[in-house]
Design an enzyme around this catalytic site. Structure first.
Site, short mmCIF file in Angstrom:
data_model
loop_
_atom_site.label_atom_id
_atom_site.label_comp_id
_atom_site.label_asym_id
_atom_site.label_seq_id
_atom_site.Cartn_x
_atom_site.Cartn_y
_atom_site.Cartn_z
N ASP A 1 9.96 3.58 1.83
CA ASP A 1 8.51 3.46 1.72
C ASP A 1 8.20 2.01 1.31
O ASP A 1 9.10 1.20 1.05
CB ASP A 1 7.97 4.46 0.69
CG ASP A 1 6.52 4.85 0.98
OD1 ASP A 1 5.80 4.05 1.60
OD2 ASP A 1 6.11 5.94 0.58
N TYR A 2 6.93 1.69 1.25
CA TYR A 2 6.45 0.34 0.98
C TYR A 2 7.04 -0.18 -0.33
O TYR A 2 6.74 0.31 -1.40
CB TYR A 2 4.93 0.39 0.90
CG TYR A 2 4.19 -0.92 0.86
CD1 TYR A 2 3.59 -1.42 2.02
CD2 TYR A 2 4.04 -1.64 -0.31
CE1 TYR A 2 2.87 -2.61 1.99
CE2 TYR A 2 3.34 -2.83 -0.35
CZ TYR A 2 2.75 -3.31 0.80
OH TYR A 2 2.03 -4.48 0.77
#
Length: 762
Positions: free
Chosen positions: A305-306
């Site tokens: 994820d980010y």
């Protein structure tokens, strides 16, 4: 000292992972499978790539040429200029970008990759396409309430058609996290609290995004099942918080929707932000390797994820960026999103022997295999066509689908005295509340490319439905969270001048979504005061809730004769709500999440355990499992929703009441509409395993059917139960089925009696 201890522990873990990886026969098999899956011309690229170019294929960054919405949806970070990003493409240090600004941007970047990059490996363009592109559909939680997987597939298909026209190859959706704490704001992206509904919606959305013609079609986008795993189980409903659940709960509740997504063909998954029993998911070899690869034979790509790998440092799991890179990569995260850690640190880790070259090549092959599946090596510009971008978006068909999906997502909680549907003429209607009119809070959270300015508000939708639009007025009365000077007085005056009040209240769209956990899931105080004042006029009130989660409803809101849950419905919000208000269509959706009596009940889900001291129906008793003054039930349970008909359940049939290991049990019930209007009913089949080696929930949904009944009509609904439908995770953490007695209900909700009976598994 603390930093040294963390570093030493992380190094020990990292070393163990490297050793285990190198010695595992599965690793060699996976590497061979990855090689065999690539065309010879693409496989030849792997041998030609430098280590830095390989690390570049594992590096995904946010597009520097992006719209304001994309920038606002992620934490503020220093970004390069577009020219600097083009230089990274030319140098082979970038596999692709996400949330960019359409086909023109994509064409410029892909042209550089194809003309100026040494190996000419096509870029990958990704985006958050959660519930629509330019045409915005209901938020996924709302759409789950339709109990129509086919509808979810159709809206995902339309979203893919639009997104692919703008050059997008890959979407970070669907979110398949089970969400059982309504304080968590990110539940809007999923399908709610139930495992069966979650599995069915995961399957449908993957098929919708990827299409039926194959991933090389120019209107297909690769899906990404997220967030692996148990992101929705954060302690106290706090986003990003720690998760500590048993392996049995993971396998019974949180894993099945992912398995459904992968079975449907999703070729990527995203590691979740949270830690899981002390080990962050982004660096969890058991989760990403043992379960995902070895048990489930997943051969696709895992993306962080980010900045998920970067966050290993703040988790206290890695001492620095280099260590975080090693831990995430060796645990099984093939591609790093946004941190830049892989391009910065993998070359040195490989050079020093801390990351095997074989593992690097394995990850690179997975990325290249994804690009092959998407047809990018055959035609890098397959989805990049600025002309097509203007013709495929916001078409009449897509807007009609948005309206259909909107009305099929609306849940009617109450309709005392048959106040709804409203007449289309002869009555003065006062729209009151902060959402009564205006181009705001329409499309809902987490939409990168849609716009409230292109959506239709409630006032416009209602006026279009009336024979005489002048009969409707709109008054805010209050802000979302603030009292407006003179607002209540104006609202009371509008109510007194009207025959019927439609009170549009609830949450703004920035109160739900990522990082929007709430400690008290109530209608804000300013709006409650407005509701009480309007109710005091004595006029009949229809409450139209705008919300991104289940809410606690009290006072004048709870006591209103009619309540509609309209969530965030997207581009056609106003017309969809008007269709239900005026009976163009009847309400047909059901709650995908339970509405509690109080926030303090959260997390609450219908399929909870009995405990050793259940209170049972009736009055509250001392020393039983309930809160002070509240039953251990929902105010409005999962599966609840009313129609404009009058539905009756009768005539349960279970044959001889015996199910054998190789046989099937047919369950039937008669559903009748005794009302005067057509109705759509969601008929739900629940079971309870009465006695088992592992305690079982009080009810579990096993099947449902949505049927349409004309006024006065009835239909016999039939369900088939088989041995495998009774599976649960046993003492040995393996799926098992045990003989014994089972209760069952064919009912309109998880807490309704409907018609009930028993059967025996022999």
């Amino acid at each position: 000292m603390t930093e040294q201890r963390i570093s030493r522990r992380a190094l020990m873990i990292g070393g163990g992972v490297v050793a285990a990886w190198a010695s595992s026969p599965a690793r060699a098999l996976l590497a061979q499978a990855g090689t065999a899956a690539l065309p010879a011309s693409v496989e030849a690229l792997v041998a030609q790539m430098t280590v830095e170019e390989k690390a570049g294929q594992l590096t995904l960054m946010a597009a520097t040429w992006a719209g304001g919405a994309a920038t606002a949806l992620n934490p503020i970070a220093a970004t390069a200029s577009f020219d600097e990003q083009l230089a990274e493409v030319k140098a082979g240090r970038l596999t692709g970008v996400f949330n960019g600004n359409g086909a023109t941007m994509a064409r410029r970047m892909q042209t550089v990759a194809m003309r100026e990059q040494r190996l000419k490996i096509p870029l990958l363009f990704a985006a958050d396409i959660i519930h629509g592109f330019r045409t915005v559909f209901p938020m996924p939680l709302a759409e789950a309430g339709s109990f129509e997987p086919d509808l979810a597939e159709r809206t995902a298909r339309a979203a893919a058609v639009e997104a692919s026209a703008a050059g997008i190859d890959w979407t970070f959706a669907p979110m398949v996290d089970i969400a059982r704490d309504q304080r968590w704001g990110r539940g809007i992206e999923g399908a709610g609290e139930d495992v069966l509904l979650g599995r069915m919606m995961a399957d449908a959305r993957v098929r919708g995004f990827q299409g039926r013609r194959g991933l090389t079609a120019d209107d297909a986008v690769m899906s990404c099942a997220k967030h692996f795993a148990a992101y929705g189980a954060g302690e106290a409903g706090l986003d990003y918080n720690s998760v500590d659940v048993s392996e049995r709960t993971l396998r019974d509740v949180y894993f099945p929707p992912f398995q459904a997504a992968f079975a449907a063909g999703s070729g990527t998954t995203m590691a979740s932000f949270n830690e899981l029993s002390g080990v962050p998911a982004t660096a969890n070899p058991w989760l990403l390797d043992t379960v995902l690869r070895d048990e489930w034979n997943f051969d696709g790509l895992v993306v962080s994820d980010y900045t998920g790998d970067m966050e290993l440092i703040d988790h206290g799991f890695a001492a620095d960026a280099r260590e975080a890179t090693k831990l995430a990569f060796m645990a099984g995260v093939d591609m790093s999103m946004q941190s830049g850690f892989y391009i910065a640190h993998l070359p040195d880790l490989v050079a020093r022997g801390e990351v095997p070259m074989a593992r690097l090549d394995q990850a690179v092959r997975r990325v290249l295999a994804l690009k092959v599946r998407l047809g990018l090596f055959d035609n890098p510009f397959r989805r990049i066509d600025p002309k097509r971008e203007t013709t495929r978006v916001r078409t009449k068909a897509h807007l009609a689908l948005a309206r259909e999906a909107g009305r099929r997502s609306i849940v009617m909680l109450k309709n005392d005295g048959d106040l709804l549907p409203l007449p289309r003429s002869g009555k003065r209607i006062a729209l009151i509340g902060p959402f009564a009119s205006g181009q705001q809070n329409l499309i809902g959270p987490w939409n990168v490319y849609g716009s409230d300015a292109d959506a239709v508000d409630l006032l416009t939708g209602v006026r279009a439905a009336l024979a005489d639009p002048s009969l409707v007025t709109a008054t805010a009365g209050a802000g979302v969270n603030a009292v407006l000077p003179g607002g209540i007085e104006a609202a009371v005056a509008a109510a007194r001048a009207a025959d019927i009040v439609v009170l549009s209240i609830g949450e703004s769209q920035d109160m739900s979504g990522e990082a929007q956990s709430r400690t008290d899931i109530v209608v804000p105080a300013a709006q409650v005061a407005l509701a009480e004042a309007v109710a005091a006029t004595g006029k009949p009130i229809v409450v139209v809730l705008r919300n991104g989660r289940a809410l606690v409803l009290d006072g004048a809101v709870r006591n209103a004769p009619a309540i509609l849950v309209t969530w965030f419905l997207g581009s056609q919000s106003g017309p969809a709500i008007a269709d239900i208000l005026f009976g163009v269509e009847g309400p047909s959706a059901r709650l995908p999440v339970s509405f509690p009596h109080a926030t303090g009940q959260e997390p609450y889900h219908y399929d909870h355990k009995s405990t050793g001291r259940p209170n049972g129906p009736g009055e509250l008793k001392p020393f039983k499992a309930h809160y002070r003054g509240l039953p251990n039930t929902a105010a409005f349970p999962f599966g609840h929703g009313l129609t404009y008909g009058r539905i009756e359940y009768s005539a349960l049939g279970v044959g001889d009441g015996r199910l054998t290991a190789s046989g099937a049990l047919t369950v039937t019930a008669t559903i009748a509409n005794r009302g005067t209007r057509v109705a759509e009913e969601v008929v739900q089949l629940y079971i309870q395993d009465v006695t088992a080696s592992i305690t079982r929930p009080v009810r579990q949904l096993k099947a449902f059917q949505k049927i349409r009944l004309a006024a006065g009509a009835q239909q016999t609904v039939s369900f088939t139960l088989r041995h495998d439908d009774l599976t649960f995770i046993g003492l040995d953490l393996k799926p098992t089925v045990e003989p014994g007695r089972f209760r069952l209900w064919v009912a309109p909700s998880a807490e309704a009696e409907g018609v009930a009976g028993e059967f025996t598994l022999v």
